[in-house]
Design an enzyme around this catalytic site. Structure first.
Site, short mmCIF file in Angstrom:
data_model
loop_
_atom_site.label_atom_id
_atom_site.label_comp_id
_atom_site.label_asym_id
_atom_site.label_seq_id
_atom_site.Cartn_x
_atom_site.Cartn_y
_atom_site.Cartn_z
N THR A 1 0.85 -1.19 0.00
CA THR A 1 0.00 0.00 0.00
C THR A 1 0.88 1.24 0.00
O THR A 1 1.78 1.37 0.83
CB THR A 1 -0.91 0.04 1.25
OG1 THR A 1 -1.70 -1.15 1.29
CG2 THR A 1 -1.83 1.25 1.21
N ALA A 2 0.62 2.15 -0.93
CA ALA A 2 1.31 3.44 -0.99
C ALA A 2 0.27 4.54 -1.14
O ALA A 2 -0.73 4.37 -1.84
CB ALA A 2 2.31 3.48 -2.15
#
Length: 203
Positions: free
Chosen positions: A10-11
């Protein structure tokens, strides 16, 4: 991108009124097996530009290296730093040139130049979309719902930092391949700086 090709991790990226915040969790997974809890997915390119990514670590590192080398080469030749959009376009060309054997990475390019702060979202084929905020990877749906509800265009960098951490933490709590803490980069008028946020998730 189909679910079978969904990149892991996740970014998150947020454009504030005075800068840009990029954040990513640190877990490196192979399927549902955790290889590491110290994977680096945010990279400072120079004091005005950084990227965050979700996908295969080797491809993230390769793209970051390409961007750093080209940014430095441009600065030495032209005697000024490249714009955020110019570096995003360069990365887009690199990624599109590999469209038949693509980099398995989605990228957030964030930085500040003469035009102000920019956040640019890129898929593995190099498509460019400038936006106020974005989330990538397997935890994106969880993170972006919080961003949708809480983002304001007049947010300060400090407010954006808190929101980015909350968004990534929301993904960590529910996404089985996200975890291990949070790396965060802030790019503003004072330069680019990196922070680490420890996260304890209670299940």
């Amino acid at each position: 991108m189909g679910e079978e090709f969904q990149v892991g991790a996740t970014a998150v990226g947020i454009r504030a009124k005075d800068g840009v915040v990029l954040a990513a969790e640190k877990r490196v997974s192979y399927g549902f097996y955790t290889l590491s809890t110290a994977g680096k997915k945010v990279f400072i390119v120079n004091d005005k530009l950084a990227i965050a990514s979700a996908g295969i670590i080797a491809d993230m590192q390769a793209l970051a290296k390409i961007l750093k080398l080209n940014a430095r080469s441009y600065e030495l030749e032209v005697k000024k730093k490249p714009t955020v959009k110019a570096m995003a376009k360069l990365l887009s060309v690199v990624m599109f040139s590999r469209r038949f054997m693509p980099f398995y990475a989605e990228v957030l390019v964030g930085g500040v130049d003469e035009e102000g702060p920019h956040l640019i979202v890129m898929d593995p084929l190099g498509s460019l979309i400038e936006d106020n905020y974005a989330a990538l990877g397997t935890g994106a749906k969880l993170a972006v719902s919080l961003l949708d509800a809480s983002y304001r265009p007049d947010m300060t960098v400090e407010e954006a930092k808190k929101l980015a951490v909350q968004a990534v933490k929301a993904a960590i709590e529910r996404d089985p391949v996200s975890g291990g803490g949070i790396d965060l980069v802030v790019v503003d008028g004072g330069g680019a700086r990196e922070e680490e946020v420890k996260v304890q998730v209670v299940i």
